[in-house]
Design a protein around this motif. Structure first.
Motif, PDB file in Angstrom:
ATOM      1  N   VAL A 129    -142.776   2.219 -73.270  1.00 53.90           N
ATOM      2  CA  VAL A 129    -143.327   2.932 -72.118  1.00 53.90           C
ATOM      3  C   VAL A 129    -142.587   4.246 -71.914  1.00 53.90           C
ATOM      4  N   TRP A 130    -143.364   5.289 -71.611  1.00 56.39           N
ATOM      5  CA  TRP A 130    -142.808   6.577 -71.221  1.00 56.39           C
ATOM      6  C   TRP A 130    -142.934   6.666 -69.705  1.00 56.39           C
ATOM      7  N   LEU A 131    -141.810   6.900 -69.028  1.00 59.07           N
ATOM      8  CA  LEU A 131    -141.818   6.995 -67.573  1.00 59.07           C
ATOM      9  C   LEU A 131    -141.099   8.259 -67.123  1.00 59.07           C
ATOM     10  N   PRO A 132    -141.585   8.856 -66.010  1.00 53.44           N
ATOM     11  CA  PRO A 132    -140.813   9.948 -65.421  1.00 53.44           C
ATOM     12  C   PRO A 132    -139.391   9.446 -65.149  1.00 53.44           C
ATOM     13  N   LEU A 133    -138.430  10.314 -65.299  1.00 56.05           N
ATOM     14  CA  LEU A 133    -137.025   9.917 -65.179  1.00 56.05           C
ATOM     15  C   LEU A 133    -136.734   9.082 -63.937  1.00 56.05           C
ATOM     16  N   SER A 134    -137.216   9.514 -62.767  1.00 56.79           N
ATOM     17  CA  SER A 134    -136.921   8.770 -61.538  1.00 56.79           C
ATOM     18  C   SER A 134    -137.508   7.356 -61.578  1.00 56.79           C
ATOM     19  N   GLU A 135    -138.694   7.190 -62.183  1.00 55.23           N
ATOM     20  CA  GLU A 135    -139.292   5.859 -62.310  1.00 55.23           C
ATOM     21  C   GLU A 135    -138.552   5.025 -63.348  1.00 55.23           C
ATOM     22  N   ALA A 136    -138.099   5.660 -64.416  1.00 56.63           N
ATOM     23  CA  ALA A 136    -137.352   4.949 -65.451  1.00 56.63           C
ATOM     24  C   ALA A 136    -136.051   4.383 -64.881  1.00 56.63           C
ATOM     25  N   ILE A 137    -135.386   5.167 -64.030  1.00 56.00           N
ATOM     26  CA  ILE A 137    -134.142   4.699 -63.410  1.00 56.00           C
ATOM     27  C   ILE A 137    -134.409   3.425 -62.621  1.00 56.00           C
ATOM     28  N   GLU A 138    -135.512   3.383 -61.904  1.00 58.50           N
ATOM     29  CA  GLU A 138    -135.850   2.192 -61.119  1.00 58.50           C
ATOM     30  C   GLU A 138    -136.333   1.043 -61.992  1.00 58.50           C
ATOM     31  N   ALA A 139    -136.947   1.340 -63.140  1.00 64.21           N
ATOM     32  CA  ALA A 139    -137.531   0.299 -63.995  1.00 64.21           C
ATOM     33  C   ALA A 139    -136.487  -0.504 -64.764  1.00 64.21           C
ATOM     34  N   VAL A 140    -135.354   0.117 -65.086  1.00 67.81           N
ATOM     35  CA  VAL A 140    -134.320  -0.631 -65.820  1.00 67.81           C
ATOM     36  C   VAL A 140    -133.585  -1.537 -64.843  1.00 67.81           C
ATOM     37  N   ASN A 141    -133.258  -2.742 -65.294  1.00 69.66           N
ATOM     38  CA  ASN A 141    -132.547  -3.633 -64.369  1.00 69.66           C
ATOM     39  C   ASN A 141    -131.095  -3.852 -64.763  1.00 69.66           C
ATOM     40  N   GLU A 142    -130.657  -3.222 -65.829  1.00 77.78           N
ATOM     41  CA  GLU A 142    -129.258  -3.300 -66.230  1.00 77.78           C
ATOM     42  C   GLU A 142    -128.471  -2.296 -65.390  1.00 77.78           C
ATOM     43  N   PRO A 143    -127.585  -2.778 -64.502  1.00 74.68           N
ATOM     44  CA  PRO A 143    -126.879  -1.872 -63.585  1.00 74.68           C
ATOM     45  C   PRO A 143    -126.144  -0.721 -64.270  1.00 74.68           C
ATOM     46  N   ALA A 144    -125.480  -0.970 -65.388  1.00 72.50           N
ATOM     47  CA  ALA A 144    -124.720   0.096 -66.058  1.00 72.50           C
ATOM     48  C   ALA A 144    -125.651   1.168 -66.618  1.00 72.50           C
ATOM     49  N   LEU A 145    -126.808   0.775 -67.146  1.00 72.71           N
ATOM     50  CA  LEU A 145    -127.771   1.756 -67.643  1.00 72.71           C
ATOM     51  C   LEU A 145    -128.362   2.546 -66.483  1.00 72.71           C
ATOM     52  N   LYS A 146    -128.655   1.875 -65.392  1.00 68.41           N
ATOM     53  CA  LYS A 146    -129.178   2.547 -64.198  1.00 68.41           C
ATOM     54  C   LYS A 146    -128.180   3.609 -63.712  1.00 68.41           C
ATOM     55  N   ARG A 147    -126.896   3.246 -63.645  1.00 62.36           N
ATOM     56  CA  ARG A 147    -125.857   4.203 -63.218  1.00 62.36           C
ATOM     57  C   ARG A 147    -125.755   5.360 -64.207  1.00 62.36           C
ATOM     58  N   PHE A 148    -125.811   5.052 -65.502  1.00 65.09           N
ATOM     59  CA  PHE A 148    -125.728   6.088 -66.526  1.00 65.09           C
ATOM     60  C   PHE A 148    -126.863   7.103 -66.350  1.00 65.09           C
ATOM     61  N   LEU A 149    -128.088   6.626 -66.190  1.00 67.85           N
ATOM     62  CA  LEU A 149    -129.236   7.529 -66.040  1.00 67.85           C
ATOM     63  C   LEU A 149    -129.119   8.369 -64.766  1.00 67.85           C
ATOM     64  N   ARG A 150    -128.660   7.780 -63.696  1.00 68.70           N
ATOM     65  CA  ARG A 150    -128.463   8.546 -62.443  1.00 68.70           C
ATOM     66  C   ARG A 150    -127.405   9.629 -62.651  1.00 68.70           C
ATOM     67  N   ARG A 151    -126.292   9.234 -63.286  1.00 69.41           N
ATOM     68  CA  ARG A 151    -125.169  10.154 -63.493  1.00 69.41           C
ATOM     69  C   ARG A 151    -125.549  11.303 -64.418  1.00 69.41           C
ATOM     70  N   LYS A 152    -126.386  11.042 -65.409  1.00 74.08           N
ATOM     71  CA  LYS A 152    -126.748  12.045 -66.410  1.00 74.08           C
ATOM     72  C   LYS A 152    -128.064  12.762 -66.104  1.00 74.08           C
ATOM     73  N   ARG A 153    -128.622  12.500 -64.946  1.00 75.77           N
ATOM     74  CA  ARG A 153    -129.917  13.066 -64.572  1.00 75.77           C
ATOM     75  C   ARG A 153    -130.026  14.568 -64.831  1.00 75.77           C
ATOM     76  N   SER A 154    -129.016  15.330 -64.429  1.00 76.71           N
ATOM     77  CA  SER A 154    -129.071  16.793 -64.579  1.00 76.71           C
ATOM     78  C   SER A 154    -129.055  17.203 -66.060  1.00 76.71           C
ATOM     79  N   GLU A 155    -128.436  16.406 -66.939  1.00 79.76           N
ATOM     80  CA  GLU A 155    -128.400  16.723 -68.371  1.00 79.76           C
ATOM     81  C   GLU A 155    -129.740  16.431 -69.043  1.00 79.76           C
ATOM     82  N   ILE A 156    -130.535  15.561 -68.430  1.00 80.64           N
ATOM     83  CA  ILE A 156    -131.835  15.203 -68.990  1.00 80.64           C
ATOM     84  C   ILE A 156    -132.907  16.184 -68.510  1.00 80.64           C
ATOM     85  N   MET A 157    -132.743  16.681 -67.293  1.00 79.64           N
ATOM     86  CA  MET A 157    -133.736  17.566 -66.686  1.00 79.64           C
ATOM     87  C   MET A 157    -133.893  18.874 -67.412  1.00 79.64           C
TER      88      MET A 157
END
Length: 141
Positions: free
Chosen positions: A113-141
């Motif tokens: 699945v391809w999801l907008p970044l904000s939806e992808a952050i919510e879709a993952v349920n692994e806490p460490a991956l969720k934190r990683f995506l939040r922390r790296k948000r500006s590098e992905i944008m």
């Protein structure tokens, strides 16, 4: 107390332009169906960013260009047979999407699945991956 070091896995953070924000690729695990980044064990005699390219292709048919330097890492667990879990360190490489093939090695074994970044952050349920995506948000944008 001695703690065994985490084993290394390599992940592909595949991204492409979206309407309002970049979209990232998530794939389901084969056992539980959780959404994660494509990832796997390092390939012998290949640089880590090449392993990320291989995992994106094998798990989702994605072809793209990987940045040679990792964007970061997070801690995770890899489920093995009979419910055994081992601690892993996941090194993440950005891959700029070029195309997605209709046929690839793990087709039918995973949902892609391809999801907008904000939806992808919510879709993952692994806490460490969720934190990683939040922390790296500006590098992905």
């Amino acid at each position: 107390m001695f703690v065994k070091p985490a084993r290394l896995q390599i992940a592909a953070l595949c991204f492409r332009p979206g309407d309002k924000e970049p979209e990232i690729l998530l794939v389901s695990t084969r056992d539980t169906g959780r959404l994660i980044l494509p990832k796997g064990w390092p390939e012998k005699d290949k640089p880590a960013h090449q392993t990320a390219i291989i995992e994106a292709y094998e798990e989702a048919g994605v072809v793209g260009k990987a940045e040679p330097r990792p964007m970061g890492s997070f801690r995770s667990y890899k489920g093995l047979s009979k419910g055994v879990k081992i601690r892993t360190k996941v090194l993440v490489f950005k891959i700029r999407f070029e195309k997605q093939l209709e046929d690839f090695p793990e087709i039918g074994q995973r949902q892609c699945v391809w999801l907008p970044l904000s939806e992808a952050i919510e879709a993952v349920n692994e806490p460490a991956l969720k934190r990683f995506l939040r922390r790296k948000r500006s590098e992905i944008m």
